[in-house]
Design an enzyme around this catalytic site. Structure first.
Site, PDB file in Angstrom:
ATOM      1  N   GLU A  16       0.823  -1.214   0.000  1.00 51.48           N
ATOM      2  CA  GLU A  16       0.000   0.000   0.000  1.00 51.48           C
ATOM      3  C   GLU A  16       0.852   1.257   0.000  1.00 51.48           C
ATOM      4  O   GLU A  16       0.343   2.364   0.028  1.00 51.48           O
ATOM      5  CB  GLU A  16      -0.958   0.069   1.197  1.00 51.48           C
ATOM      6  CG  GLU A  16      -1.048  -1.116   2.082  1.00 51.48           C
ATOM      7  CD  GLU A  16      -2.121  -1.015   3.142  1.00 51.48           C
ATOM      8  OE1 GLU A  16      -3.216  -0.556   2.842  1.00 51.48           O
ATOM      9  OE2 GLU A  16      -1.836  -1.424   4.278  1.00 51.48           O
ATOM     10  N   CYS A  47      -7.096  -5.885  -2.733  1.00 52.10           N
ATOM     11  CA  CYS A  47      -8.256  -5.793  -1.843  1.00 52.10           C
ATOM     12  C   CYS A  47      -8.691  -4.351  -1.606  1.00 52.10           C
ATOM     13  O   CYS A  47      -9.471  -4.077  -0.713  1.00 52.10           O
ATOM     14  CB  CYS A  47      -7.976  -6.483  -0.514  1.00 52.10           C
ATOM     15  SG  CYS A  47      -6.632  -5.735   0.393  1.00 52.10           S
ATOM     16  N   ASN A  64      -6.382   1.442  -1.946  1.00 52.81           N
ATOM     17  CA  ASN A  64      -6.887   2.696  -1.354  1.00 52.81           C
ATOM     18  C   ASN A  64      -5.712   3.537  -0.863  1.00 52.81           C
ATOM     19  O   ASN A  64      -5.599   4.721  -1.166  1.00 52.81           O
ATOM     20  CB  ASN A  64      -7.804   2.421  -0.153  1.00 52.81           C
ATOM     21  CG  ASN A  64      -8.950   1.513  -0.504  1.00 52.81           C
ATOM     22  OD1 ASN A  64      -9.326   1.438  -1.662  1.00 52.81           O
ATOM     23  ND2 ASN A  64      -9.489   0.827   0.475  1.00 52.81           N
ATOM     24  N   ASP A  65      -4.850   2.875  -0.101  1.00 53.99           N
ATOM     25  CA  ASP A  65      -3.695   3.614   0.412  1.00 53.99           C
ATOM     26  C   ASP A  65      -2.639   3.818  -0.658  1.00 53.99           C
ATOM     27  O   ASP A  65      -2.014   4.876  -0.716  1.00 53.99           O
ATOM     28  CB  ASP A  65      -3.091   2.887   1.626  1.00 53.99           C
ATOM     29  CG  ASP A  65      -3.860   3.220   2.887  1.00 53.99           C
ATOM     30  OD1 ASP A  65      -4.211   4.401   3.053  1.00 53.99           O
ATOM     31  OD2 ASP A  65      -4.149   2.305   3.676  1.00 53.99           O
TER      32      ASP A  65
END
Ligand code: PEP
Ligand code: MG
Length: 755
Positions: free
Chosen positions: A607, A678, A630-631
């Protein structure tokens, strides 16, 4: 200059309401700059023109009345140019427009600067002087700095509705009002608003004006709160009479005196009678008294500020308890708030919760992720929403477009009823594929997993046809408690989860707090929380937490063998090595203690860009890798995923992100390590096509997206996916990529899946 600036901003900040803040501002600026006039014009959102909101020097009677069309006069010129206008002789300027009755005719020199917030002009701050002169550079810089700081205050006041309220003669209608924010979770719903505020936080209480016929109700509520707090104090006094020395006990008498109807209680009631709601009245009175006490030189007296604040908090807490209808929610409700915490969200029974609207946050903030997990439509980052005026009103939340409607009319309702029917039809259609495997038309198999964090997810995930859990966010059970759960408690939680999913694979992530996920009992104060103490950085510094957690996971997996452990926020190989050491140690100890368990596969999340470019070295060390897009997106693009101000820059289809993702897949494959993703990206059917083409073997997403992704992949060939990836890979910007993806989905008759 800096001292003067600070002084003014501080004073404005401390004002008890916006009206007084603006008055203070023009007074202080006029005095500091030694001009004869300082005025503030703000945009009237309803009429689109500028209205004089505060002035020192012009006639006070023209406040709220003097108006200039959008580009009219010198004020209009400042706004259209979006830069300062500095004139020695304003009258001779072709744009000069005399405002009748303002008394402006006497002033020659003019300096106006725009108030800009997020690229939008909110108003113009003006100073004027009789004698002809050009304001010097320093004066101009001073005014520009003041207005830059003021802009965000005004924008906030606008968002909370305080701005419209300072003109009591002009009642605002919210009827059919539409507000826009950022889509947080797709879907549409219609229900009654329930507004929630941070509990017992005086500074978070918004201004709220009440009608005359509401005054008695608020006074009664105050009365009840006063009675209850007095009773509590008397009870406390009695309870401690034996243990506290006389001197300390005197404090209770002081408290009771302060609460007296002739003291604080009476003052709060007076403010309510002036038209403020009870919570706002408490805030106002308490703030004034706290300030008065704090300013006293006598240390005994200045300490009384703490007592007054404490009493204010007690009163507020009482009022909030009675207002919150003791945990009862309307049959169908939409939660509305400046910020909504996980525990507030989970307080509402899922059968009642129809939607979520928050002023803060962005599409990938954790609140939005939870909304998606609960399959509840959500709009976040609705910065213009006057949320405190919405309680009890009918709302429509449009999580596709990021729109909120208040008291919608028949036409809008009819439109949204149709959208809801279409959505239900689409879902029913998708469910036909429930038990079918995710295989492309030319036979390429992709595994679809789900992300969870709540017990309700598990059930939904399994019945959505998920092949396993690709990410279980363990922080959620930590967030809804008031202390760290013990190893034993964790065993129970994890066992329930693993059992519900068994025999399907269950990927449990170790505690990933920090950033925007805080635990009420473990506060972390940092200037840059997303770059700070987060995820594995915390748990490696607290091996006792990590050990208890991985022990609990492994004990819970006894006899099930479906556990995989995932480590978040990895920056370097040492962190991986240290984690593996601890996990292996825990495993060994558990075996020695007699547990019949297998060593679970351990994976790391990618991430952080540094980890992306070390994918090979990481993949060599672990059993699987999972990309947390996301990160990864926020760190690659340097865009806070939670900040609505930069939400436009958080581009999920930025070419750099796509290139990084493909690089990770290639490196993982070289190491022969399974690779999955994910982040929320995996649940976007457009991205799912690209990710499949890149070679991701499994995609893990929110349960509500799973069937859409499955349908998409089942209606395409791997050849289609690869060609699409090739096409977008040569593009140099996210917009072109998105446009190309939309065209592709249209051609393939899949565009209904990406509404
Ligand atoms: C991610 O960062 O993509 C991720 C899945 O983790 P979280 O959203 O919980 O930070
Ligand atoms: Mg993450």
């Amino acid at each position: 200059m800096i001292t003067a600036l600070r002084k003014i901003i501080q004073k404005v900040h401390n004002a008890s309401d916006l009206d007084s803040a603006l008055k203070l501002l023009v007074k202080e600026v006029k005095q500091e700059m030694q001009t004869q006039v300082c005025s503030l014009y703000l945009v009237d959102k309803e009429q689109g023109d500028f209205v004089l909101r505060a002035t020192e020097g012009l006639k006070k009677s023209s406040i709220g009345k003097a108006r200039l069309a959008k580009s009219e006069g010198l004020v209009g010129l400042v706004a259209t140019r979006e830069e300062p206008v500095n004139l020695e002789d304003a009258f001779t300027h072709p744009n000069f427009k005399y405002i009748e009755g303002s008394g402006e005719e006497r002033y020659s020199s003019f300096l106006g600067v725009p108030l800009i917030h997020q690229r939008k002009v909110l108003g113009v701050l003006v100073v004027q002087q009789k004698e002809r002169r050009t304001f010097d550079m320093e004066e101009e810089a001073f005014l520009v700095t003041i207005s830059a700081q003021l802009a965000s205050e005004v924008a906030h006041a606008d968002a909370t509705g305080a701005l419209v309220r300072i003109q009591p003669q002009k009642k605002t209608r919210l009827k059919e009002a539409r507000f826009s924010g950022i889509p947080g979770s797709s879907g549409v719903s219609m229900a009654e608003a329930v507004v929630i505020y941070p509990k017992a936080d005086l500074s978070a209480v918004p201004e709220h004006f009440i009608e005359e016929d509401e005054v008695d109700g608020e006074l009664d509520a105050l009365d009840c709160a006063l009675k209850k707090v007095r009773e509590d104090i008397k009870a406390l006094q009695k309870k401690t009479s034996a243990v506290l020395p006389k001197q300390e006990q005197a404090l209770f008498t002081v408290y009771l005196d302060i609460l007296d109807d002739k003291a604080l209680g009476g003052e709060i009631a007076d403010v309510i009678r002036e038209g403020h709601w009870a919570q706002g009245a408490i805030k106002r009175v308490v703030k004034e008294h706290v300030k008065a006490f704090e300013d006293m030189d006598d240390p005994y007296m200045s300490e009384r500020a703490v007592d007054v604040r404490d009493l204010g908090i007690r009163l507020l807490s009482e009022l909030q308890n009675t207002n919150e209808a003791s945990g009862e929610y309307p049959e169908e409700c939409i939660l509305v708030g400046e910020e909504i915490t996980t525990s507030q969200l989970l307080d509402v029974p899922s059968k009642n919760l129809r939607g979520i609207i928050a002023v803060s946050g962005s599409s990938n903030s954790h609140m939005a992720i939870i909304a998606r997990a609960l399959n509840v439509p959500a709009v976040v980052g609705a910065v213009d929403l006057p949320y405190d005026r919405l309680h009890g009103r009918q709302l429509i939340v449009d999580g596709f477009e990021g729109l909120v409607y208040c008291d919608p009319g028949l036409e809008i309702k009819a439109h949204y009823k149709q959208v809801m029917e279409e959505e239900a039809l689409l879902q029913a259609n998708l469910e036909l594929d429930l038990d079918k495997p995710t295989v492309t038309l030319d036979g390429h198999r992709v595994e679809l997993f789900v992300n969870t964090g709540l017990m309700v997810d598990i059930a939904r995930s399994i019945d959505r046809g998920a092949e396993g859990i690709g990410l279980y966010r363990t922080e959620i059970p930590f967030m809804i408690r008031d202390r760290f759960p013990s190893e034993r408690e964790q065993v129970e939680i994890y066992r329930e989860q693993l059992l519900a999913a068994s025999p399907k694979i269950f990927t449990m992530r170790t505690l990933d707090i920090g950033g925007d996920k805080s635990l009420p009992y473990f506060p972390i104060e940092e200037a840059n929380p997303f770059l700070g103490w987060r995820g594995i950085r915390i748990t490696l510094d607290h091996p006792e937490l990590l050990l208890a957690q991985v022990r609990a996971m492994m004990i819970a997996s006894e006899g099930l063998s479906n556990l995989r452990i995932l480590i978040p926020m990895i920056t370097n190989v040492f962190e991986v090595d240290s984690c593996l050491l601890l996990i292996r140690r825990a495993y060994k100890e558990l075996k020695e203690e007699g547990y019949k368990i297998k060593m679970p596969p351990v994976g790391v999340m990618i991430e952080i860009p540094a980890a992306a470019y070390q994918a090979r070295a990481l993949a060599d060390r672990v059993d699987f890798i999972s990309v947390g897009s996301n990160d990864l997106t926020q760190y690659l693009l340097a865009v806070d995923r939670n900040n609505p101000r930069v939400a436009d820059l958080y581009e999920s289809f930025h070419p750099s992100l796509l290139h990084a993702l493909r690089f990770i897949v290639k490196e993982a494959k070289r190491a022969k390590t399974p690779v999955s993703i994910c982040g929320e990206l995996a649940g976007d059917p457009r991205a799912a096509v690209l990710l499949t083409a890149m070679g991701f073997e499994s995609l893990s997403m929110g349960a509500s997206q799973l069937l859409k992704v499955k349908y998409t992949l089942r209606h395409l060939t791997m050849k289609d996916c690869k060609q699409l990836l090739k096409d977008v890979f040569i593009m140099d910007n996210g917009e072109a990529i998105l446009a190309h993806l939309s065209k592709f989905f249209e051609e393939k008759k899949l565009s209904h899946l990406i509404r």
